[in-house]
Write a protein that holds these residues in place. Structure first.
Motif, PDB file in Angstrom:
ATOM      1  N   LEU A  20       0.836  -1.187   0.000  1.00  0.00           N
ATOM      2  CA  LEU A  20       0.000   0.000   0.000  1.00  0.00           C
ATOM      3  C   LEU A  20       0.874   1.241   0.000  1.00  0.00           C
ATOM      4  O   LEU A  20       1.951   1.259   0.607  1.00  0.00           O
ATOM      5  N   SER A  21       0.404   2.276  -0.665  1.00  0.00           N
ATOM      6  CA  SER A  21       1.073   3.575  -0.661  1.00  0.00           C
ATOM      7  C   SER A  21       0.087   4.636  -0.215  1.00  0.00           C
ATOM      8  O   SER A  21      -1.121   4.511  -0.429  1.00  0.00           O
ATOM      9  N   CYS A  22       0.610   5.674   0.390  1.00  0.00           N
ATOM     10  CA  CYS A  22      -0.211   6.822   0.791  1.00  0.00           C
ATOM     11  C   CYS A  22       0.564   8.087   0.426  1.00  0.00           C
ATOM     12  O   CYS A  22       1.611   8.359   1.012  1.00  0.00           O
ATOM     13  N   ALA A  23       0.053   8.812  -0.550  1.00  0.00           N
ATOM     14  CA  ALA A  23       0.679  10.050  -0.991  1.00  0.00           C
ATOM     15  C   ALA A  23       0.053  11.229  -0.268  1.00  0.00           C
ATOM     16  O   ALA A  23      -1.179  11.376  -0.265  1.00  0.00           O
ATOM     17  N   ALA A  24       0.888  12.056   0.331  1.00  0.00           N
ATOM     18  CA  ALA A  24       0.417  13.189   1.128  1.00  0.00           C
ATOM     19  C   ALA A  24       0.695  14.510   0.423  1.00  0.00           C
ATOM     20  O   ALA A  24       1.720  14.664  -0.247  1.00  0.00           O
ATOM     21  N   SER A  25      -0.223  15.438   0.582  1.00  0.00           N
ATOM     22  CA  SER A  25      -0.034  16.797   0.075  1.00  0.00           C
ATOM     23  C   SER A  25      -0.711  17.777   1.018  1.00  0.00           C
ATOM     24  O   SER A  25      -1.571  17.387   1.822  1.00  0.00           O
ATOM     25  N   GLY A  26      -0.290  19.057   0.922  1.00  0.00           N
ATOM     26  CA  GLY A  26      -0.906  20.082   1.751  1.00  0.00           C
ATOM     27  C   GLY A  26      -0.380  20.130   3.178  1.00  0.00           C
ATOM     28  O   GLY A  26      -0.981  20.783   4.042  1.00  0.00           O
ATOM     29  N   LEU A  27       0.710  19.442   3.442  1.00  0.00           N
ATOM     30  CA  LEU A  27       1.320  19.460   4.778  1.00  0.00           C
ATOM     31  C   LEU A  27       2.826  19.298   4.637  1.00  0.00           C
ATOM     32  O   LEU A  27       3.304  18.850   3.580  1.00  0.00           O
ATOM     33  N   THR A  28       3.538  19.678   5.685  1.00  0.00           N
ATOM     34  CA  THR A  28       4.990  19.459   5.709  1.00  0.00           C
ATOM     35  C   THR A  28       5.204  18.031   6.164  1.00  0.00           C
ATOM     36  O   THR A  28       5.313  17.733   7.360  1.00  0.00           O
ATOM     37  N   PHE A  29       5.254  17.140   5.216  1.00  0.00           N
ATOM     38  CA  PHE A  29       5.196  15.701   5.478  1.00  0.00           C
ATOM     39  C   PHE A  29       6.259  15.255   6.477  1.00  0.00           C
ATOM     40  O   PHE A  29       5.993  14.436   7.358  1.00  0.00           O
ATOM     41  N   ASN A  77       7.025  12.411  -0.118  1.00  0.00           N
ATOM     42  CA  ASN A  77       5.808  12.637   0.677  1.00  0.00           C
ATOM     43  C   ASN A  77       4.900  11.406   0.678  1.00  0.00           C
ATOM     44  O   ASN A  77       3.668  11.524   0.537  1.00  0.00           O
ATOM     45  N   THR A  78       5.502  10.254   0.851  1.00  0.00           N
ATOM     46  CA  THR A  78       4.758   9.000   0.742  1.00  0.00           C
ATOM     47  C   THR A  78       5.127   8.048   1.872  1.00  0.00           C
ATOM     48  O   THR A  78       6.308   7.950   2.246  1.00  0.00           O
ATOM     49  N   VAL A  79       4.111   7.369   2.391  1.00  0.00           N
ATOM     50  CA  VAL A  79       4.308   6.308   3.367  1.00  0.00           C
ATOM     51  C   VAL A  79       3.802   5.015   2.755  1.00  0.00           C
ATOM     52  O   VAL A  79       2.851   5.024   1.968  1.00  0.00           O
ATOM     53  N   TYR A  80       4.461   3.917   3.098  1.00  0.00           N
ATOM     54  CA  TYR A  80       4.151   2.618   2.515  1.00  0.00           C
ATOM     55  C   TYR A  80       3.801   1.611   3.602  1.00  0.00           C
ATOM     56  O   TYR A  80       4.228   1.737   4.755  1.00  0.00           O
ATOM     57  N   LEU A  81       3.059   0.591   3.195  1.00  0.00           N
ATOM     58  CA  LEU A  81       2.813  -0.554   4.066  1.00  0.00           C
ATOM     59  C   LEU A  81       2.996  -1.807   3.222  1.00  0.00           C
ATOM     60  O   LEU A  81       2.165  -2.097   2.356  1.00  0.00           O
ATOM     61  N   GLN A  82       4.099  -2.494   3.450  1.00  0.00           N
ATOM     62  CA  GLN A  82       4.343  -3.760   2.775  1.00  0.00           C
ATOM     63  C   GLN A  82       3.687  -4.862   3.590  1.00  0.00           C
ATOM     64  O   GLN A  82       4.003  -5.033   4.766  1.00  0.00           O
ATOM     65  N   MET A  83       2.796  -5.603   2.959  1.00  0.00           N
ATOM     66  CA  MET A  83       2.035  -6.635   3.655  1.00  0.00           C
ATOM     67  C   MET A  83       2.352  -7.985   3.034  1.00  0.00           C
ATOM     68  O   MET A  83       2.073  -8.207   1.854  1.00  0.00           O
ATOM     69  N   ASN A  84       2.962  -8.847   3.819  1.00  0.00           N
ATOM     70  CA  ASN A  84       3.327 -10.197   3.366  1.00  0.00           C
ATOM     71  C   ASN A  84       2.547 -11.236   4.154  1.00  0.00           C
ATOM     72  O   ASN A  84       1.990 -10.938   5.215  1.00  0.00           O
ATOM     73  N   SER A  85       2.527 -12.455   3.649  1.00  0.00           N
ATOM     74  CA  SER A  85       1.849 -13.567   4.326  1.00  0.00           C
ATOM     75  C   SER A  85       0.436 -13.179   4.743  1.00  0.00           C
ATOM     76  O   SER A  85       0.024 -13.414   5.886  1.00  0.00           O
ATOM     77  N   LEU A  86      -0.285 -12.612   3.810  1.00  0.00           N
ATOM     78  CA  LEU A  86      -1.625 -12.116   4.127  1.00  0.00           C
ATOM     79  C   LEU A  86      -2.575 -13.246   4.496  1.00  0.00           C
ATOM     80  O   LEU A  86      -2.483 -14.371   3.972  1.00  0.00           O
TER      81      LEU A  86
END
Length: 123
Positions: A20-29, A77-86
């Protein structure tokens, strides 16, 4: 205004992986701690993972520890969530959130939220 946009959700078989990715804008990330939460139908939103603004501290829910990894790229400006062994019990809408205060497990300490991305794990 602050905008958080999640992407990367989808349908995957048990044992598979998603990022998963989360792209942020409008803030000082780089000043914000970031978190991932999830909400399954009929259940309350629950903490998944969080990361400090610098990336030097992370914390995970026991249910995902060892399987999920949170990371961030302040230049993008991005945070990730790597999800394995779901697992099927990981099925939920996943939300990213930003906290100006600290990397916390508490829903109430996050200032801004994305719209969420659906993750469905089939057995």
């Amino acid at each position: 205004q602050v905008q958080l946009v999640e992407s990367g959700g989808g349908l995957v078989q048990a044992g598979g992986s998603l990022r998963l990715s989360c792209a942020a804008s409008g803030l000082t990330f780089s000043r914000y701690a970031m978190g991932w939460f999830r909400q399954a139908p009929g259940k309350e939103r629950e903490f998944v993972a969080t990361i400090k603004w610098s990336g030097s501290f992370t914390n995970y829910a026991d249910s995902v520890k060892g399987r999920f990894t949170i990371s961030r790229d302040n230049a993008k400006n991005t945070v990730y969530l790597q999800m394995n062994s779901l697992k099927p019990e990981d099925t939920a809408v996943y939300y990213c959130a930003a906290s100006l205060w600290r990397a916390t497990t508490s829903v109430t300490e996050y200032d801004s939220w994305g719209q969420g991305t659906q993750v469905t794990v089939s057995s």
